[in-house]
Structure formats: C-alpha cells, structure tokens
Design an enzyme around this catalytic site. Structure first.
Site, PDB file in Angstrom:
ATOM      1  N   GLY A 255       0.814  -1.212   0.000  1.00  0.00           N
ATOM      2  CA  GLY A 255       0.000   0.000   0.000  1.00  0.00           C
ATOM      3  C   GLY A 255       0.839   1.251   0.000  1.00  0.00           C
ATOM      4  O   GLY A 255       1.981   1.253  -0.459  1.00  0.00           O
ATOM      5  N   THR A 259       0.699   4.736   5.237  1.00  0.00           N
ATOM      6  CA  THR A 259       0.164   3.587   5.991  1.00  0.00           C
ATOM      7  C   THR A 259       1.310   2.709   6.465  1.00  0.00           C
ATOM      8  O   THR A 259       1.276   2.188   7.592  1.00  0.00           O
ATOM      9  CB  THR A 259      -0.812   2.772   5.123  1.00  0.00           C
ATOM     10  OG1 THR A 259      -1.679   3.667   4.445  1.00  0.00           O
ATOM     11  CG2 THR A 259      -1.626   1.811   5.947  1.00  0.00           C
ATOM     12  N   GLU A 278       5.479  -3.487   1.210  1.00  0.00           N
ATOM     13  CA  GLU A 278       5.692  -3.071  -0.190  1.00  0.00           C
ATOM     14  C   GLU A 278       5.009  -1.725  -0.355  1.00  0.00           C
ATOM     15  O   GLU A 278       3.782  -1.654  -0.389  1.00  0.00           O
ATOM     16  CB  GLU A 278       5.055  -4.076  -1.149  1.00  0.00           C
ATOM     17  CG  GLU A 278       5.803  -5.361  -1.325  1.00  0.00           C
ATOM     18  CD  GLU A 278       7.062  -5.202  -2.166  1.00  0.00           C
ATOM     19  OE1 GLU A 278       7.338  -4.083  -2.655  1.00  0.00           O
ATOM     20  OE2 GLU A 278       7.787  -6.196  -2.297  1.00  0.00           O
ATOM     21  N   CYS A 312       1.849   0.199  -9.358  1.00  0.00           N
ATOM     22  CA  CYS A 312       2.990   0.703  -8.587  1.00  0.00           C
ATOM     23  C   CYS A 312       4.224   0.813  -9.475  1.00  0.00           C
ATOM     24  O   CYS A 312       5.195   1.458  -9.103  1.00  0.00           O
ATOM     25  CB  CYS A 312       3.270  -0.205  -7.394  1.00  0.00           C
ATOM     26  SG  CYS A 312       3.552  -1.898  -7.861  1.00  0.00           S
TER      27      CYS A 312
HETATM   28  P1  NAD Z   1      -3.312   2.409   1.540  1.00  0.00           P
HETATM   29  O1  NAD Z   1      -2.016   2.404   2.245  1.00  0.00           O
HETATM   30  O2  NAD Z   1      -4.249   3.530   1.786  1.00  0.00           O
HETATM   31  O3  NAD Z   1      -4.154   1.082   1.871  1.00  0.00           O
HETATM   32  C1  NAD Z   1      -3.622  -0.204   1.669  1.00  0.00           C
HETATM   33  C2  NAD Z   1      -4.333  -1.182   2.592  1.00  0.00           C
HETATM   34  O4  NAD Z   1      -4.014  -0.853   3.935  1.00  0.00           O
HETATM   35  C3  NAD Z   1      -5.856  -1.144   2.507  1.00  0.00           C
HETATM   36  O5  NAD Z   1      -6.353  -2.454   2.628  1.00  0.00           O
HETATM   37  C4  NAD Z   1      -6.251  -0.316   3.724  1.00  0.00           C
HETATM   38  O6  NAD Z   1      -7.542  -0.601   4.194  1.00  0.00           O
HETATM   39  C5  NAD Z   1      -5.195  -0.739   4.724  1.00  0.00           C
HETATM   40  N1  NAD Z   1      -4.890   0.220   5.797  1.00  0.00           N
HETATM   41  C6  NAD Z   1      -5.008   1.564   5.773  1.00  0.00           C
HETATM   42  N2  NAD Z   1      -4.625   2.080   6.964  1.00  0.00           N
HETATM   43  C7  NAD Z   1      -4.245   1.030   7.749  1.00  0.00           C
HETATM   44  C8  NAD Z   1      -3.735   0.922   9.072  1.00  0.00           C
HETATM   45  N3  NAD Z   1      -3.538   1.985   9.843  1.00  0.00           N
HETATM   46  N4  NAD Z   1      -3.437  -0.297   9.539  1.00  0.00           N
HETATM   47  C9  NAD Z   1      -3.613  -1.399   8.767  1.00  0.00           C
HETATM   48  N5  NAD Z   1      -4.106  -1.354   7.516  1.00  0.00           N
HETATM   49  C10 NAD Z   1      -4.407  -0.149   6.994  1.00  0.00           C
HETATM   50  O7  NAD Z   1      -2.948   2.284   0.014  1.00  0.00           O
HETATM   51  P2  NAD Z   1      -3.946   2.272  -1.216  1.00  0.00           P
HETATM   52  O8  NAD Z   1      -4.425   3.660  -1.439  1.00  0.00           O
HETATM   53  O9  NAD Z   1      -4.924   1.164  -1.050  1.00  0.00           O
HETATM   54  O10 NAD Z   1      -2.977   1.816  -2.404  1.00  0.00           O
HETATM   55  C11 NAD Z   1      -2.253   2.673  -3.202  1.00  0.00           C
HETATM   56  C12 NAD Z   1      -0.784   2.659  -2.819  1.00  0.00           C
HETATM   57  O11 NAD Z   1      -0.273   1.336  -2.862  1.00  0.00           O
HETATM   58  C13 NAD Z   1       0.060   3.457  -3.781  1.00  0.00           C
HETATM   59  O12 NAD Z   1       0.940   4.252  -3.030  1.00  0.00           O
HETATM   60  C14 NAD Z   1       0.847   2.380  -4.559  1.00  0.00           C
HETATM   61  O13 NAD Z   1       2.086   2.820  -5.063  1.00  0.00           O
HETATM   62  C15 NAD Z   1       1.011   1.344  -3.502  1.00  0.00           C
HETATM   63  N6  NAD Z   1       1.318   0.043  -4.069  1.00  0.00           N
HETATM   64  C16 NAD Z   1       2.606  -0.429  -3.914  1.00  0.00           C
HETATM   65  C17 NAD Z   1       2.961  -1.650  -4.457  1.00  0.00           C
HETATM   66  C18 NAD Z   1       4.368  -2.178  -4.305  1.00  0.00           C
HETATM   67  O14 NAD Z   1       4.550  -3.359  -4.502  1.00  0.00           O
HETATM   68  N7  NAD Z   1       5.336  -1.347  -3.957  1.00  0.00           N
HETATM   69  C19 NAD Z   1       1.995  -2.410  -5.144  1.00  0.00           C
HETATM   70  C20 NAD Z   1       0.698  -1.909  -5.277  1.00  0.00           C
HETATM   71  C21 NAD Z   1       0.377  -0.680  -4.719  1.00  0.00           C
END
Ligand code: NAD
Length: 503
Positions: A255, A259, A278, A312
């Site tokens: 994510g 986060t 990641e 990503c």
């Molecule tokens: P996000 O961090 O908002 O959410 C990701 C997940 O975490 C969701 O399921 C969310 O409900 C959960 N979450 C949020 N706050 C939390 C907390 N405090 N504790 C535990 N879980 C929590 O990210 P997003 O908006 O869903 O995704 C987009 C981001 O993901 C972008 O920055 C993208 O670059 C990144 N991403 C990275 C990769 C990689 O492999 N590097 C792959 C895919 C996406």
C-alpha cells in the site's frame, strides 16, 4: 439475497451488466470468510459503501468488521497453524494446484468483476487474473524442492551435525491495496499457504469483490478450515486491529507509504512481529536519443497509461533525450489523441477520493505553469464516474512534487535530459522510484545505465513482464518488502538449525 451464489453465476460480461442494470437488484452485501464459512450478514452492523468507478453508482456493501470479528478470524487461524504447518509439503502443493485450477475454470468471472469493481479494462483484468493463478502454481512447485541443509562441524574428538531448515513463520496478516486487488492478494496468500503459514487477509475496502470470490475458491479447493480467512473492512479500524494483534506473527502489507509508516509505529513494540512492507513506487521511462521514436512512443504510452496509470510500476515520469524531445512529445500527444479513448483503452480512476487527489495535483501543475499538452483539470465534483482524461504535462520543474511524488493516475510528466549521467542522477535523487524502463537500442548503454540506477527492477526495451522467481524489491528500502521466489520464502519462514553431537 445471498451474495455468493448470485455472483458465482454472473460469469459473463452480459450477465453481470444485466444484473447491475436491473433496478430490482439491490447492491449485494459481501460476507466475511472465516473457518471456511461465510459469516451471516446479521453479524455485521456496519457497512462500507463501495462504488462502481465507471458510473459512480453504489456497487456493493462491504462489511466494516469490528474487533470481535477480527479477533475471531485470528484465533481461528492461530488454532489451524499447528496442523497446517505440519502438513507435508506435497499435500500443500496439491491444494495450491487445486486452487489454481478452480480459478482457471472461473477466470472470466474473476476478470469481469475485477474490471467492474476496480475500473480497469477487461483485457488488463484478464492479464492480472492469469498472473494471480500463476502465483499459486509457482509456489505449488517451489515448495517441492527440499532446501534444508546438513552441515558437519568436525572437531578432533567429536563432531556436531547441524540440520538447518526453514520452518513456517506463524500466523500472518495480509493487507493489500486496491490497484491490483486479486493479484496482490494471490501473491501473498499463495506463499503464505505454500510455506505452511496460516493467515487473515484483508483487501482494500475500495475493491473487495474478487477477494470475496477467492474465498469460495479456497472453500471449494478444500483448504483446511481456518488456514486462510478473508475479512473485510477499513484500514484504521479493521486493518489496524488485525496487524496489531499479539497473535499475528507477521504482516505482509502492500500500500501507501503513510500507511506503511503507521504500521511500523503501531507494531514497533512487538519485536517478534515480522514486517514485509511493499510501499508506493514508480518506474520512470528513460528514452535515449538512439531509439526509433514511434516505437518508443508506443512503449512509453503503454507503461504510463496502462490501468490508467494506477500500477505501482507505472512509468508516468518520462525522461527524453533533448535531441528527440520535441519530436517525441509531439508524437506522444498525437498517439494519445488517436489511440487512447476513454471507456475503451482507458478506464476511470478507482474512487472519488483518488479523483480529488489527482485533481489537486493537476491544479498544482497549472499553478506551476506546466504545459498541458493534452488533458485538463477535471471538474471539481466528478459526474457519472471517476473519469480523468489522459493528460500529458511538459515544462515541469525537476524539483516539483509532480515529479517527486507519485500521481498514480492517467497523467504523464515529460522532461528533457542531456546526458546519461544527468538522467541517472535525476532518477537516483528521486525518493519515489522503484523501477525503471530504458528505451535504447544500445546494449552497452542499457547495461551501463541499468547498473548505475538505484532501482530494484530495470526493464530493457520492455515493461511489466516479471519472472516470479526474481526478487521484487525496493533497494532504497522505502518499505521493507521483498517478494518473489526465495524472497517470499524468507518472509513466510524462519530458519532453524538443530544440532546433534556425535555419540
Ligand atoms: P493504503 O495504504 O491507503 O491502503 C492499503 C491497505 O491498507 C488497505 O487495505 C487499507 O484498508 C489498509 N490500511 C489503511 N490504513 C491502515 C492501518 N492503519 N493499519 C492497517 N491497515 C491499513 O494504500 P492504497 O491507497 O490502497 O494503495 C495505493 C498505494 O499502494 C500506492 O501508493 C501504490 O504505489 C502502492 N502500491 C505499492 C505496491 C508495491 O509493490 N510497492 C503495489 C501496489 C500498490
């Protein structure tokens, strides 16, 4: 109406669209999957509304799982650990293959609902479903190799025999983002199962549908009850309760960086908890002066705009050698106008919040006097779905946040460069870069520049193809995540050496 039997039948695009267009059909309610049972909706008192990005209409109600449901799922996974961790690898491998073949039979259904729920094109969704199935097959084969080692420490009088092996790491929390919902879930659930761990997975509340369908696959594949549980909910509530539980021994998270930082803080006191994070990422495209411009335009457009730039590894930052900069920009703009049509090649962005975030970055571009070669600032309030037209920006300052922070949408920023050294420095100074795409016909340059880039994944004149055994990681350690083959094994297992003296 029961969500699962209904959805399971909606396995052609026609059926799915007819169902959604029929006003008599109310939005379905997804159910938590714990101990191979779909929890009755009566156990859920709070729901999250999840919207269809193409229309902006309510698509489905997602449970906001409260702490008692999260704890129930973790307890169940914890009880299942002992037996599953001792299940012979051959048996685990058979179950993983079974999951893959059930997914294979229903792959069009998965692609259709991924496309509807996330907004990506059906072609893109089909590709991601294929890759998701590959994860299960890859790890089903991987665990059949015995990697344990026997070492002998020979002393003068006696010797010690050490048997070093990998043991399952325990009960894991798997928390994933919305941009490749099924793919990210599968790339974690497959190694978790394969290496003998149990877990509780929580997909993003914005895109939960294919996770719900995957639950049924796990049930049909006869994964023992409790081994993998899939629960739904928001991040700060459900997700946070899950990752901070003392019974959770590892967290595999994909994510955003904010986060990731929060998760590190929330788990800092638990030194035994293993984290794999990641986080964010982008892959700039480097277009060198020796390329055939039309081919480079095609490759750059694909890397920048596939899945509306919401990968990503999206290549939304394009550096072009100054000798071909003007020609490239002109052709790229022409190409977009001809080949990228909304509703066809380009889908919407995932949510109203994400729309607002990208819009604010475009407002900033305007304030910084960037040129909008194509595209414009979208309306403040999205109408009929979360659509942002493909946008190409030039004249962007190298230190602008448009370059240094991910946009994660259908927006490409095109900048000129003068030398290989300069472009390597621009990339290496950028904290947000995870991979890079090098468009050049000069193999020596490809190797030289590739080796100087501080990027975990470098592609030659190609993009996105991935060998599942190769490491997927971020050398600057924005996060602490590593995936792929042996790296996934390291996340889901611990090393143990048993020493036996000579008698
Ligand atoms: P996000 O961090 O908002 O959410 C990701 C997940 O975490 C969701 O399921 C969310 O409900 C959960 N979450 C949020 N706050 C939390 C907390 N405090 N504790 C535990 N879980 C929590 O990210 P997003 O908006 O869903 O995704 C987009 C981001 O993901 C972008 O920055 C993208 O670059 C990144 N991403 C990275 C990769 C990689 O492999 N590097 C792959 C895919 C996406």
């Amino acid at each position: 109406m029961e969500a699962l039997p209904t959805l399971w039948q909606l396995d052609t695009l026609g059926r799915a669209v007819n169902y959604l267009n029929n006003p008599a059909n109310k939005p379905l309610r997804l159910q938590n999957f714990i101990e191979n049972q779909f929890l009755d909706c009566a156990h859920t008192s709070e729901w999250i509304d999840s919207f269809d990005p193409r229309s902006g209409n309510l698509l489905v109600h997602v449970p906001r799982s409260p702490p008692n449901v999260v704890e129930y799922a973790i307890n169940v996974a914890s009880c299942a650990f002992r037996a599953w961790s001792q299940t012979p690898t051959q048996m685990r491998s058979v179950i993983l293959f079974r999951i893959a073949s059930i997914m294979e039979q229903k792959k069009e259904m998965f692609a259709i609902w991924e496309s509807i729920d996330q907004g990506k094109s059906l072609v893109r969704a089909r590709g991601e479903v294929e890759s998701s199935i590959r994860h299960f097959r890859f790890f089903a084969r991987y665990i059949l190799q015995d990697e344990s080692a026997v070492r002998l420490n020979k002393g003068r009088r006696e010797s010690t025999l050490a048997h070093e092996s990998r043991v399952p790491g325990g009960v894991y929390a798997i928390v994933t983002s919305w941009n490749m919902p099924l793919y990210l879930l599968s790339s974690n659930i497959a190694p978790c199962l394969a290496f003998g761990c149990t877990g509780v997975a929580k997909p993003s509340e914005l895109t939960s549908m294919t996770a719900f369908l995957l639950s049924e696959v796990l049930r049909q594949a006869r994964v023992p009850p409790g081994v993998i549980n899939i629960i739904f909910g928001d991040g700060p509530g459900t997700g946070s309760t899950l990752i901070t539980s003392p019974l959770i021994q590892g967290v595999s998270f994909t994510g955003g960086a904010k986060t990731g930082i929060q998760i590190r803080k929330d788990t800092a006191a638990d030194l035994h908890k293993r984290l794999s994070l990641e986080l964010r990422g982008s892959s700039p495209i480097l277009v060198f002066g020796d390329v055939e411009v039309n081919e480079a335009v095609y490759s750059a457009a694909f890397a920048a705009f596939e899945s509306s730039g919401q990968l990503c590894l999206s290549g939304s930052l394009i550096y072009v050698h100054r000798t071909i900069y003007k020609q490239f920009l002109f052709r790229l703009t022409q190409f977009f106008q001809k080949a990228y049509r909304m509703q066809k090649e380009l889908g919407p962005v995932v949510s109203a919040e994400h729309y607002a975030k990208i819009r604010s970055q475009l407002v900033q571009a305007d304030e910084e006097h960037a040129n909008f070669e194509i595209g414009e600032i979208p309306n403040e309030v999205p109408e009929h779905g979360f659509w942002i037209s493909p946008t190409v920006l030039s004249n962007v300052r190298p230190d602008s946040l448009l370059v240094r922070e991910e946009i994660f949408g259908p927006v490409a920023v095109v900048c000129p460069f003068d030398s290989d050294e300069e472009v390597v420095k621009l990339c290496n100074d950028n904290p947000n870069i995870m991979g890079a795409v090098l468009l050049t016909d000069d193999l020596r340059r490809l190797r030289r520049v590739g080796e100087h880039l501080n990027a975990g994944l470098v592609w030659g004149p190609c993009w996105l193809g991935r060998e599942l055994g190769a490491g997927f990681n971020d050398p600057r350690a924005i996060g602490m995540g590593r995936e792929g083959g042996v790296h996934s094994r390291d996340v889901f297992t611990r090393l143990r050496a048993v020493h036996v003296p000579s008698f």
